[in-house]
Design a protein around this motif. Sequence first.
Motif, PDB file in Angstrom:
ATOM      1  N   PRO A   1       0.695  -1.081  -0.328  1.00 15.17           N
ATOM      2  CA  PRO A   1      -0.135   0.273   0.168  1.00 15.17           C
ATOM      3  C   PRO A   1       0.972   0.758   0.038  1.00 15.17           C
ATOM      4  O   PRO A   1       1.942   1.020  -0.103  1.00 15.17           O
ATOM      5  CB  PRO A   1      -1.021   0.141   1.096  1.00 15.17           C
ATOM      6  N   LEU A   2      -0.089   2.670  -0.325  1.00 13.68           N
ATOM      7  CA  LEU A   2       0.817   3.774  -0.266  1.00 13.68           C
ATOM      8  C   LEU A   2       1.654   3.982  -1.297  1.00 13.68           C
ATOM      9  O   LEU A   2       2.592   4.866  -1.152  1.00 13.68           O
ATOM     10  CB  LEU A   2       1.572   4.004   1.210  1.00 13.68           C
ATOM     11  N   HIS A   3       1.644   3.333  -2.147  1.00 13.29           N
ATOM     12  CA  HIS A   3       1.680   3.938  -3.887  1.00 13.29           C
ATOM     13  C   HIS A   3       1.350   3.815  -5.161  1.00 13.29           C
ATOM     14  O   HIS A   3      -0.356   3.233  -4.541  1.00 13.29           O
ATOM     15  CB  HIS A   3       3.467   2.852  -4.544  1.00 13.29           C
ATOM     16  N   GLU A   4       1.727   4.514  -6.076  1.00 19.28           N
ATOM     17  CA  GLU A   4       0.636   4.652  -6.852  1.00 19.28           C
ATOM     18  C   GLU A   4       1.108   3.499  -8.252  1.00 19.28           C
ATOM     19  O   GLU A   4       0.564   3.394  -9.180  1.00 19.28           O
ATOM     20  CB  GLU A   4       0.558   6.456  -7.205  1.00 19.28           C
ATOM     21  N   MET A   5       2.056   3.069  -8.159  1.00 22.93           N
ATOM     22  CA  MET A   5       2.243   2.031  -9.526  1.00 22.93           C
ATOM     23  C   MET A   5       2.775   1.046  -9.128  1.00 22.93           C
ATOM     24  O   MET A   5       3.565   0.666  -8.035  1.00 22.93           O
ATOM     25  CB  MET A   5       3.139   3.084  -9.986  1.00 22.93           C
ATOM     26  N   TYR A   6       2.470  -0.223  -9.602  1.00 26.24           N
ATOM     27  CA  TYR A   6       2.874  -1.722  -8.772  1.00 26.24           C
ATOM     28  C   TYR A   6       3.006  -2.625 -10.169  1.00 26.24           C
ATOM     29  O   TYR A   6       2.615  -1.816 -11.701  1.00 26.24           O
ATOM     30  CB  TYR A   6       1.480  -2.162  -8.268  1.00 26.24           C
TER      31      TYR A   6
END
Length: 473
Positions: free
Chosen positions: A282-287
């Motif tokens: 969590p707490l990211h925008e790109m995976y």
Amino acid sequence: MQNGKYRVYALQDADGDYRFGQKSEKIAFSTEVFTTAAFPDTRQDTLWTDTLHIASISRSKYTHFTPDNIVLRAFNEVFTSRYLTKNERVNHDHFVLAFSYGDKDLPKIKGLNFNEKDAFVINATSTNDSIVYWLRDTALVNQDTLRMQVQYMATDSLGELKLQTDTLEMLSKVSYAKRMKDKKKAFEKWQKQQEKAKKKGEPYDSIMPPEPLKLKFDVPTTLNPDQNILITSPVPLSEVDTSKIHLYAKHDSLWYNSRFEVQAVKLAPNGLPEAIPDAELPLHEMYQLLGEWQPGIEYSLEVDSAAFVDIYGNCSMKLKNGFKVGSNDDYCSLLLTLVGMKDQNCIVQLLDRSERVVKEVITEDGTAELFYLKPETYYLRLIVDSNKNGKWDTGDFEKNIQPEEVYYFPGKLECRAKWDLTETWDPKAKELYKQKPAEILKQKGDKKKTIKRRNMERAKSLGIEYIPGQTGL
């Protein structure tokens, strides 16, 4: 100029003071000391009537100056002066602080009309020069103006780093009242649609569904065997439930579960995604979703609703996407031997016509292997990564540090399906200024004429004779 021993410098003099006074100016220098000489020589000039017929040939004597083969590598130094370049709140749910140069420590923020404790999800670049502050609390999201005190290290007039304190007002571009008005219009439109459906005896809803989280899944129709599926969220995520993500592979007309992994990523300096070390999901925008891709096999990616939830509680929708992994016969391989590069840490980059990095490999043994290349035209760039940090580093004039060496393969590579392309490349065999292929040159056409005209004008201003082909100007 008298014969003697000289050092050579070149400067793109932005302010016209004949000094290297600002880091925005491009500079080049050589650590070598050159011994100059001059001797009489003869040159031949040919005038052409057309492309096939010579009008006249003349020979004239001139003074030949040496050395006439000096090549310098120009660079811009890292702009280390630190100051705040931008502070803005384009969207109501986050604001951005941007600096001319990053610091190892993030700025300290004190809210003047809000409580800053646990108020943000902070995502910054690797150098901390651009920092995005996502507002966790919807009450802050709905607050049109955020007043704050920001403390950070800044360069003063003497070039020293001092603690700087600014008072900033982050004003949302679209006010809360305007957003509520737009939301009301959208609800009224939806309500009319439901009433219309009800009168017709069609299915309808009595409660307006919440706005879903709109994720972007980069799933091409044909996936390369060494490629991964990029997932981008417009807002940092608070939850990634991998139990709601399903990947199936088709073998002999039957579908089977296929193993996968989801990891947080960021864009590296080369523009390609790279994993964030030890990052929690969590707490990211790109995976990216990594699978055990098998060439020629069909896959189905199926995502249940609410598999992804952002920090405001918005949930992702159901998704089903089928794709196929390309077969080995669809691609080309490049096997590269680098002459004179053994025991040197090299970054080999495969480029397209726009000079975008398509693939990148790091090698120390003088060989590089690039697999699963689509049948296209490519170009090659090599960076001698002296400090082994995985990127190109510029020079420093004051510290007498040259920029890391960069070489271009002096030609293009035509890759065809089912081919194994083998190349031997000596990066130092051709002069640096002649290496870059014309197709990817930023300056084309009359480049030589422009340089010649500039050199003639400079020679005239200095009161000396301009000899084409000499490198003293």
